[in-house]
Design an enzyme around this catalytic site. Structure first.
Site, PDB file in Angstrom:
ATOM      1  CB  CYS A 142      30.200  49.911  39.499  1.00 56.08           C
ATOM      2  SG  CYS A 142      31.120  48.965  41.008  1.00 56.08           S
ATOM      3  CG  ASP A 180      28.643  46.455  41.575  1.00 59.42           C
ATOM      4  OD1 ASP A 180      27.449  46.551  41.488  1.00 59.42           O
ATOM      5  OD2 ASP A 180      29.351  46.553  40.615  1.00 59.42           O
ATOM      6  CB  CYS A 226      31.590  43.100  37.892  1.00 58.26           C
ATOM      7  SG  CYS A 226      33.130  43.438  38.762  1.00 58.26           S
ATOM      8  CB  CYS A 236      36.487  45.161  40.174  1.00 58.96           C
ATOM      9  SG  CYS A 236      35.589  45.916  38.902  1.00 58.96           S
TER      10      CYS A 236
HETATM   11 FE1  FES Z   1      31.342  47.050  40.289  1.00 51.97          FE
HETATM   12 FE2  FES Z   1      33.234  45.523  39.209  1.00 51.97          FE
HETATM   13  S1  FES Z   1      32.034  46.858  38.226  1.00 51.97           S
HETATM   14  S2  FES Z   1      32.709  45.783  41.189  1.00 51.97           S
END
Ligand code: FES
Length: 138
Positions: free
Chosen positions: A39, A41, A66, A110
């Site tokens: 993702c 992140d 998230c 995540c």
């Molecule tokens: Fe990126 Fe959950 S969608 S850490």
């Protein structure tokens, strides 16, 4: 549509523990960052480790992740306080997910973000202090 997050996830997402705030003067002696390739992140983890006992006295974290990443890392940050770096290194994402009483299947990845950043921070501490954590049995 039914809400898919457990009460534990909602609690830690709405009221995350041990978040690193820029204005806070948190003293740390190890840090680590990790990214989630799925993702994009990121997560950063900061530790204050007692040099004589190797116990994690305090920690902070921050993320662009998230709700699942926030809740997972909040739980993780509570678990590791008072643990040695050796025990904290062995925590698995499954233990975190179990503490949260589950995550939606497509959000399991995540929960790995905080776990990865924690290991990078412990590796940072070990490299600064000449410890090979892979050979430690404590
Ligand atoms: Fe990126 Fe959950 S969608 S850490």
């Amino acid at each position: 549509m039914e809400w898919v997050y457990t009460d534990e996830v909602k609690d830690h997402f709405i009221n995350p523990r041990n978040v690193f705030l820029d204005e806070e003067k948190f003293v740390y002696n190890a840090s680590g960052k990790s990214g989630n390739i799925k993702c994009g992140d990121e997560m950063a983890f900061y530790l204050f480790v007692d040099d004589s006992t190797k116990v994690i006295k305090d920690c902070r974290w921050k993320t662009y992740g998230c709700a699942s990443a926030i809740a997972s890392t909040s739980v993780l940050s509570e678990k590791i306080k008072g643990m040695t770096i050796y025990d904290a290194y062995k925590i698995t994402p499954k233990e975190i997910v179990d503490t949260l009483k589950g995550l939606p299947a497509h959000k399991i990845h995540c929960s790995v973000l905080g776990d990865d950043a924690l290991r990078v921070a412990i590796d940072d501490y070990c490299s600064k202090n000449g410890i090979n954590i892979k050979t430690q049995k404590k």
